[in-house]
Enzyme design. Structure first.
Site, PDB file in Angstrom:
ATOM      1  N   LYS A 130      29.127  32.955  33.074  1.00  0.00           N
ATOM      2  CA  LYS A 130      29.240  34.392  32.771  1.00  0.00           C
ATOM      3  C   LYS A 130      29.894  34.525  31.405  1.00  0.00           C
ATOM      4  CE  LYS A 130      32.613  37.310  34.495  1.00  0.00           C
ATOM      5  NZ  LYS A 130      33.107  38.187  33.420  1.00  0.00           N
ATOM      6  N   ASP A 148      27.910  39.945  31.106  1.00  0.00           N
ATOM      7  CA  ASP A 148      28.752  40.950  31.773  1.00  0.00           C
ATOM      8  C   ASP A 148      29.182  42.010  30.755  1.00  0.00           C
ATOM      9  OD1 ASP A 148      30.556  42.249  33.448  1.00  0.00           O
ATOM     10  OD2 ASP A 148      32.048  40.638  33.398  1.00  0.00           O
ATOM     11  N   LYS A 181      28.534  45.502  31.317  1.00  0.00           N
ATOM     12  CA  LYS A 181      28.848  46.746  32.051  1.00  0.00           C
ATOM     13  C   LYS A 181      28.396  47.993  31.295  1.00  0.00           C
ATOM     14  CE  LYS A 181      32.995  44.840  34.321  1.00  0.00           C
ATOM     15  NZ  LYS A 181      33.259  43.586  33.591  1.00  0.00           N
ATOM     16  N   ASP A 217      25.951  54.638  29.723  1.00  0.00           N
ATOM     17  CA  ASP A 217      25.639  55.593  28.649  1.00  0.00           C
ATOM     18  C   ASP A 217      24.514  56.486  29.169  1.00  0.00           C
ATOM     19  OD1 ASP A 217      25.305  56.855  26.100  1.00  0.00           O
ATOM     20  OD2 ASP A 217      25.989  55.026  25.114  1.00  0.00           O
ATOM     21  N   THR A 273      38.191  46.674  39.884  1.00  0.00           N
ATOM     22  CA  THR A 273      39.317  46.327  40.765  1.00  0.00           C
ATOM     23  C   THR A 273      40.655  46.731  40.140  1.00  0.00           C
ATOM     24  OG1 THR A 273      39.059  44.090  39.901  1.00  0.00           O
ATOM     25  CG2 THR A 273      38.287  44.477  42.126  1.00  0.00           C
ATOM     26  N   ARG A 327      39.695  31.136  35.602  1.00  0.00           N
ATOM     27  CA  ARG A 327      40.804  30.218  35.358  1.00  0.00           C
ATOM     28  C   ARG A 327      40.951  29.053  36.333  1.00  0.00           C
ATOM     29  NH1 ARG A 327      44.516  35.327  34.532  1.00  0.00           N
ATOM     30  NH2 ARG A 327      42.812  36.031  35.873  1.00  0.00           N
TER      31      ARG A 327
END
Ligand code: C5P
Length: 234
Positions: free
Chosen positions: A33, A60, A62, A65, A120, A212
């Protein structure tokens, strides 16, 4: 669509990204990603390079518009041969339909399109007070997922803890792509609602996005293999 582990390559530039991925040479190239930081820094050539190296790419960005702008932007991303792209479901069903139209290629193929429901990082309290959305956050997530399904999208990004709710409301074939993954013996970092790869499998995630725990591991290839084994075992 087969289940898989997607490595979040949250690196600032091309060199760090490719140096990191060099360790995986000789393995089946992992699904990766890339997000706004890397894409805005390095541009479309970064995607082309990852594709040339055999990676599947979740871009990614997002998008959110007016429908016509999203449609035209998606046409450009589709030509990059990305495998998954996303939009904010808050852009409405009409915008999501326009995104799909833009992605569809002349040969009938297209990248998978998934929607972000609620980030989130958005708390129920802020959503209600700042955005004047009176419903509960889970209700909003389910409704946004249903809107995405109605628009013809393939699935949503959500926390693993929301995946079961989404599957129940939208059907088992509606994809759930879930970040917030940690090994049981590891630190949570800044993630709050986390789960292990094995638990994500039990809940029904289709793809887990892991950053990570792999990118900062002393042995990233071993950490990636551990994710794969835990997530994919029957
Ligand atoms: O390092 P870590 O495993 O926490 O990385 C998770 C990745 O998933 C990051 O790229 C983060 O931006 C992304 N993400 C997330 N939560 C969301 C949506 C995306 O953590 N709701």
């Amino acid at each position: 669509m087969a289940k898989d582990v997607i490595i979040a390559c949250d690196f600032a530039g091309r060199k760090e990204t490719l140096d990191f991925l060099d360790a995986f040479r000789g393995e089946a190239a992992p699904f990766v990603k890339i997000g706004m930081e890397l894409f805005y820094a390095e541009g479309p050539e970064m995607v082309r390079e990852l594709k040339r190296r055999g990676h599947r790419v979740f871009l990614d960005l997002k998008l959110h518009d007016i429908p016509n702008t999203v449609k035209k932007a998606m046409r450009v991303l589709s030509a990059l041969e990305v495998d998954i792209v996303n939009v904010h479901a808050a852009g409405t069903v009409e915008m999501m339909r326009a995104a799909l139209e833009g992605l569809s290629r002349e040969d009938g193929t297209r990248p998978l399109l998934i929607a972000v429901t609620q980030l989130t990082s958005t708390s129920e309290e802020r959503m209600q007070r700042e955005l004047l959305i009176g419903a509960g956050i889970n209700e909003t997530i389910v409704r946004y997922a249903q809107n995405a399904r109605e628009a013809g999208l393939d699935g949503v990004v959500c926390s693993p803890l929301e995946a079961a709710l989404v599957k129940k409301a939208c059907g088992a074939d509606f994809l759930t792509v879930t970040p917030g993954i940690r090994f049981a013996d590891a630190a949570a970092d800044d993630q709050v609602r986390i789960t292990t790869p094995a638990r994500a499998r039990e809940i029904g995630s289709d793809y887990i996005v892991v950053g990570r725990p792999v990118t900062a591991a002393p042995d990233p290839v071993a950490a990636y293999r551990r994710c794969l084994t835990d997530f994919l075992q029957a």
